[in-house]
Scaffold this active site. Sequence first.
Site, mmCIF file in Angstrom:
data_model
loop_
_atom_site.group_PDB
_atom_site.id
_atom_site.type_symbol
_atom_site.label_atom_id
_atom_site.label_comp_id
_atom_site.label_asym_id
_atom_site.label_seq_id
_atom_site.Cartn_x
_atom_site.Cartn_y
_atom_site.Cartn_z
ATOM 1 N N LYS A 84 82.480 28.506 58.848
ATOM 2 C CA LYS A 84 81.856 28.402 59.308
ATOM 3 C C LYS A 84 81.494 28.050 60.938
ATOM 4 O O LYS A 84 82.028 27.242 61.375
ATOM 5 C CB LYS A 84 81.682 26.590 58.487
ATOM 6 C CG LYS A 84 81.515 26.635 56.868
ATOM 7 C CD LYS A 84 81.039 25.041 56.845
ATOM 8 C CE LYS A 84 79.596 24.885 56.125
ATOM 9 N NZ LYS A 84 80.214 23.333 55.654
ATOM 10 N N ILE A 85 80.535 29.130 60.613
ATOM 11 C CA ILE A 85 80.019 29.149 62.469
ATOM 12 C C ILE A 85 78.376 28.573 62.330
ATOM 13 O O ILE A 85 77.282 29.560 61.042
ATOM 14 C CB ILE A 85 79.720 31.161 62.665
ATOM 15 C CG1 ILE A 85 81.115 31.215 62.845
ATOM 16 C CG2 ILE A 85 79.379 31.282 64.162
ATOM 17 C CD1 ILE A 85 82.702 31.072 63.546
#
Length: 217
Positions: A84-85
């Site tokens: 997750k960015i």
Amino acid sequence: MRIFLDTANIEQIKQAAKLGVVSGVTTNPSLVSQAGATDYEATIKEICSIISGPISTEVVVEGVEAMVEQARQISTWAPNVVVKIPATAEGLEVTSILAKEKIKVNFTLCFSVNQALLGARAGAAYISPFVGRLDDIGQDGMQLVRDIVDVFQKYPEIRTEVIAASIRHPQHCVEAAKAGAHIATVPYPVLMQMIRHPLTDTGISRFLADWRSVSRR
Ligand code: G3P
């Protein structure tokens, strides 16, 4: 619409896995902390071994180089791990680097169509609009999901899947499905609320009572 579980609680994941309806899991640092997990890597690896679908886990450092480095490291934990960015300019840069390396990115903390469009163009596998958090500030969170789905459908070359996230109640799931979200990621209590209906419960009780009276004849 597929169903992911939004938790890092191993017991909840094991329980939900038995239902046969969960095809992925999303976590974030708050959920890992709430689950009381002390070993982040071991927790994520265990989740990856319980559910064979995509397991999203947050990159928790700042700066492009550090994020890329940590994402590369996390991607070695299991074949089904997704990093997750956050939906920032740095996040875009990181996502485009990781996408070229075939590391799957869930572009998270998404609160606008523009963030979603840019995340998709950077090569994110998933976009996570946070519905409940927009509702919390008096906006219509589900409208964002509808708008992102509409825009993505206009450009068939976009393969990025929309995860309706920050889901707070079963009606959010209904609305996300109607909006055409590919996935809703739901907390365990919401998943259990989705299957419950009082008329089902009273119907079962009545059928069983009637059946007992038949079998006594
Ligand atoms: O999937 C995102 C989710 O974990 C955030 O949910 O309830 O903290 O807004 P919430």
